[in-house]
Design an enzyme around this catalytic site. Structure first.
Site, PDB file in Angstrom:
ATOM      1  N   SER A 161      34.595  31.767  46.295  1.00 36.89           N
ATOM      2  CA  SER A 161      34.517  32.990  47.684  1.00 36.89           C
ATOM      3  C   SER A 161      33.898  34.247  46.891  1.00 36.89           C
ATOM      4  O   SER A 161      33.744  34.300  45.953  1.00 36.89           O
ATOM      5  CB  SER A 161      35.933  33.243  48.065  1.00 36.89           C
ATOM      6  N   ILE A 208      32.738  37.778  45.548  1.00 39.42           N
ATOM      7  CA  ILE A 208      31.819  38.219  44.605  1.00 39.42           C
ATOM      8  C   ILE A 208      31.454  37.276  43.641  1.00 39.42           C
ATOM      9  O   ILE A 208      30.503  37.248  43.031  1.00 39.42           O
ATOM     10  CB  ILE A 208      32.630  39.596  43.937  1.00 39.42           C
ATOM     11  N   THR A 239      34.759  41.249  51.676  1.00 38.00           N
ATOM     12  CA  THR A 239      34.798  39.634  51.016  1.00 38.00           C
ATOM     13  C   THR A 239      35.978  39.234  51.731  1.00 38.00           C
ATOM     14  O   THR A 239      37.000  39.756  52.150  1.00 38.00           O
ATOM     15  CB  THR A 239      34.912  39.531  49.483  1.00 38.00           C
ATOM     16  N   TYR A 253      48.395  45.168  41.518  1.00 38.57           N
ATOM     17  CA  TYR A 253      46.994  45.097  41.236  1.00 38.57           C
ATOM     18  C   TYR A 253      46.293  46.278  40.655  1.00 38.57           C
ATOM     19  O   TYR A 253      45.623  45.640  39.603  1.00 38.57           O
ATOM     20  CB  TYR A 253      46.330  44.989  42.629  1.00 38.57           C
ATOM     21  N   SER A 276      38.683  46.938  39.165  1.00 37.04           N
ATOM     22  CA  SER A 276      38.654  47.610  40.375  1.00 37.04           C
ATOM     23  C   SER A 276      38.637  49.115  40.467  1.00 37.04           C
ATOM     24  O   SER A 276      39.503  49.512  39.472  1.00 37.04           O
ATOM     25  CB  SER A 276      39.761  46.976  41.274  1.00 37.04           C
ATOM     26  N   LYS A 282      44.631  45.860  36.820  1.00 36.96           N
ATOM     27  CA  LYS A 282      43.189  45.974  36.704  1.00 36.96           C
ATOM     28  C   LYS A 282      43.066  47.164  35.445  1.00 36.96           C
ATOM     29  O   LYS A 282      42.109  47.285  34.667  1.00 36.96           O
ATOM     30  CB  LYS A 282      42.558  46.761  38.077  1.00 36.96           C
TER      31      LYS A 282
HETATM   32  N1  LIG Z   1      35.953  42.975  47.323  1.00 35.03           N
HETATM   33  C1  LIG Z   1      36.095  44.340  46.599  1.00 35.03           C
HETATM   34  O1  LIG Z   1      35.956  45.241  47.391  1.00 35.03           O
HETATM   35  C2  LIG Z   1      36.861  44.320  45.348  1.00 35.03           C
HETATM   36  C3  LIG Z   1      36.741  45.754  44.944  1.00 35.03           C
HETATM   37  C4  LIG Z   1      37.533  45.505  43.715  1.00 35.03           C
HETATM   38  C5  LIG Z   1      37.639  44.921  42.796  1.00 35.03           C
HETATM   39  N2  LIG Z   1      37.378  43.412  43.355  1.00 35.03           N
HETATM   40  C6  LIG Z   1      37.753  42.285  42.479  1.00 35.03           C
HETATM   41  O2  LIG Z   1      36.666  41.300  42.612  1.00 35.03           O
HETATM   42  C7  LIG Z   1      37.101  40.056  42.295  1.00 35.03           C
HETATM   43  C8  LIG Z   1      36.620  39.151  43.403  1.00 35.03           C
HETATM   44  O3  LIG Z   1      37.196  39.555  44.558  1.00 35.03           O
HETATM   45  P1  LIG Z   1      36.816  39.242  46.064  1.00 35.03           P
HETATM   46  O4  LIG Z   1      36.764  40.518  46.784  1.00 35.03           O
HETATM   47  O5  LIG Z   1      35.512  38.242  45.893  1.00 35.03           O
HETATM   48  O6  LIG Z   1      37.720  38.247  46.669  1.00 35.03           O
HETATM   49  P2  LIG Z   1      37.944  36.654  47.247  1.00 35.03           P
HETATM   50  O7  LIG Z   1      36.642  36.543  48.035  1.00 35.03           O
HETATM   51  O8  LIG Z   1      39.147  36.668  47.460  1.00 35.03           O
HETATM   52  O9  LIG Z   1      37.755  35.948  45.769  1.00 35.03           O
HETATM   53  C9  LIG Z   1      38.639  35.834  44.833  1.00 35.03           C
HETATM   54  C10 LIG Z   1      38.242  34.552  44.048  1.00 35.03           C
HETATM   55  O10 LIG Z   1      39.477  34.318  42.901  1.00 35.03           O
HETATM   56  C11 LIG Z   1      39.918  33.106  43.279  1.00 35.03           C
HETATM   57  N3  LIG Z   1      41.026  33.357  42.422  1.00 35.03           N
HETATM   58  C12 LIG Z   1      42.236  33.936  42.826  1.00 35.03           C
HETATM   59  N4  LIG Z   1      43.199  33.593  42.077  1.00 35.03           N
HETATM   60  C13 LIG Z   1      42.856  32.554  41.415  1.00 35.03           C
HETATM   61  C14 LIG Z   1      43.282  31.758  40.296  1.00 35.03           C
HETATM   62  N5  LIG Z   1      44.784  32.041  39.953  1.00 35.03           N
HETATM   63  N6  LIG Z   1      42.701  30.996  39.406  1.00 35.03           N
HETATM   64  C15 LIG Z   1      41.501  30.552  40.000  1.00 35.03           C
HETATM   65  N7  LIG Z   1      40.925  31.369  40.880  1.00 35.03           N
HETATM   66  C16 LIG Z   1      41.538  32.183  41.603  1.00 35.03           C
HETATM   67  C17 LIG Z   1      39.891  32.822  44.905  1.00 35.03           C
HETATM   68  O11 LIG Z   1      40.261  31.704  44.924  1.00 35.03           O
HETATM   69  P3  LIG Z   1      40.748  31.116  46.360  1.00 35.03           P
HETATM   70  O12 LIG Z   1      39.327  30.831  47.082  1.00 35.03           O
HETATM   71  O13 LIG Z   1      41.579  29.691  46.067  1.00 35.03           O
HETATM   72  O14 LIG Z   1      41.706  32.111  47.032  1.00 35.03           O
HETATM   73  C18 LIG Z   1      38.504  33.106  45.063  1.00 35.03           C
HETATM   74  O15 LIG Z   1      37.605  32.331  44.821  1.00 35.03           O
HETATM   75  C19 LIG Z   1      38.605  40.081  42.149  1.00 35.03           C
HETATM   76  O16 LIG Z   1      38.985  40.299  40.473  1.00 35.03           O
HETATM   77  C20 LIG Z   1      39.167  41.345  42.727  1.00 35.03           C
HETATM   78  O17 LIG Z   1      40.129  41.954  42.395  1.00 35.03           O
HETATM   79  C21 LIG Z   1      36.884  43.346  44.465  1.00 35.03           C
END
Ligand SMILES: NC(=O)c1ccc[n+]([C@@H]2O[C@H](COP(=O)([O-])OP(=O)(O)OC[C@H]3O[C@@H](n4cnc5c(N)ncnc54)[C@H](OP(=O)(O)O)[C@@H]3O)[C@@H](O)[C@H]2O)c1
Length: 325
Positions: free
Chosen positions: A49, A51, A235, A200, A173, A204
């Protein structure tokens, strides 16, 4: 950087949002991602999913072999199938692994077919609103963002070291800017009083310090460690973890691809070979502190190294032992 750019960046919101990406993008070097990654094997965790999926797709376009790690079989296989459908000839493989499960991380790494690993992207993450215990009993934020990535890095380090110019990237983050490293708060033994946003941001912050520590321990090798933060990207994780924030920022968030841009750049750009131990946003190094009171001292950093290794069941001397072999 112009004075206006620097002032806009200081607002944080106008740096982390889409306008920030578009402004920062003007200084990107156009040829940085003119690269053919054929033969390079790159692991992306949390690739089902957001990023992680955008990163896997971009790396597949650059012809890397991408191991797309997810914890849910159907979602991860669907994500890999989507990349195959969008990118002709994509070399991607769905891999099932709960990164918060330490024993599973080790078993998965041990079962990977022989060969070098050229990139390891610690992207899996989630912001939860209650305590969820990992299979080993750790709070899931700590387990997924810190302990699992540490266990995976240690298990894969011999293969990363064998590869030319291997790179590890932590997706951190900007939320961590608000928090000072406090190792005692990382492990939530009691469920009561749990604050998912703080947990969280603390995890981070720990990732960013760990990134610096790993980079320093491998500084005499070709293996590099960097952390980045993606700004604010639209996301499924943000919709689920921060619904009010998502509603309030509607139309101002980056796309997942824009959020993934610096991840892809850090793992793929030949020009930055050897860069290590830094935190990046939009292909530019960032300070790790914006507020003076979040600065940790050396003793707290040492405590982090010792404690996360104790929790993860990894010998804290592993980099030295590995390099002396
Ligand atoms: N989006 C933002 O603005 C933002 C900002 C700062 C940091 N981040 C960081 O960017 C990264 C990606 O986040 P995202 O925003 O793209 O969120 P997302 O769409 O929820 O993607 C997160 C991914 O991590 C997977 N995941 C969560 N826990 C897991 C585990 N225990 N084992 C394996 N996979 C796991 C989820 O799998 P499932 O599909 O099974 O849930 C999903 O594929 C994260 O580390 C997040 O903290 C995002």
């Amino acid at each position: 950087m112009s004075l206006l750019d620097s002032l806009l960046d200081r607002t944080v919101a106008l740096s982390f949002d889409r306008s920030g990406f578009l402004r920062h993008q003007r200084r990107f070097v156009a040829s940085d991602l003119d690269v053919d990654l054929s033969g390079r094997v790159i692991i992306v965790t949390g690739a089902s999913s957001g990023i992680g999926l955008a990163t896997a797709r971009a790396l597949a376009r650059l012809k890397a072999t991408v191991l797309m790690v997810g914890r849910d079989k159907a979602r991860t296989e669907a994500a890999a199938a989507a990349v195959r459908a969008e990118v002709p000839g994509a070399q991607v493989r769905a891999e099932l692994l709960d990164v918060a499960h330490l024993a599973a991380c080790r078993a998965w790494a041990a079962a990977l077919p022989e060969g070098e690993i050229h990139g390891l992207i610690h992207n899996a993450g989630a912001l939860v609103d209650r305590v969820i215990r990992s299979p080993e009993g750790f709070e899931s934020t700590l387990a997924c963002h810190v302990l699992g990535p540490l266990a995976l890095t240690e298990a894969l380090a011999p293969r990363l070291l064998r590869a030319q110019d291997a790179r590890v990237v932590f997706v951190a983050s900007g939320g961590m800017y608000s928090r000072r490293l406090d190792v005692d708060t990382l492990h939530h033994e009691r469920d009561k009083g749990f604050d998912g946003v703080k947990a969280y941001a603390d995890a981070k912050r720990a990732q960013v310090v760990l990134n610096e520590q790993l980079a320093a321990r491998f500084d005499a090798t070709g293996l590099t460690f960097n952390a980045m933060h993606p700004g604010w990207a639209d996301t499924p994780g943000v919709v689920k973890g921060l619904p009010t924030f998502h509603r309030l920022t509607e139309g101002r968030l980056r796309s997942p691809e824009e959020g993934a841009d610096t991840v892809v750049w850090l793992v793929a750009c030949p020009r930055i070979r050897g860069e290590r131990g830094k935190l990046w946003l939009d292909r530019a190094p960032q300070p790790t502190h914006l507020l003076p009171w979040t600065r940790e001292d050396e003793a707290e950093r040492d405590k982090l190294w010792a404690q996360v290794h104790a929790w993860a069941g990894v010998d804290p001397g592993w980099p030295r032992m590995l390099l002396n072999k």
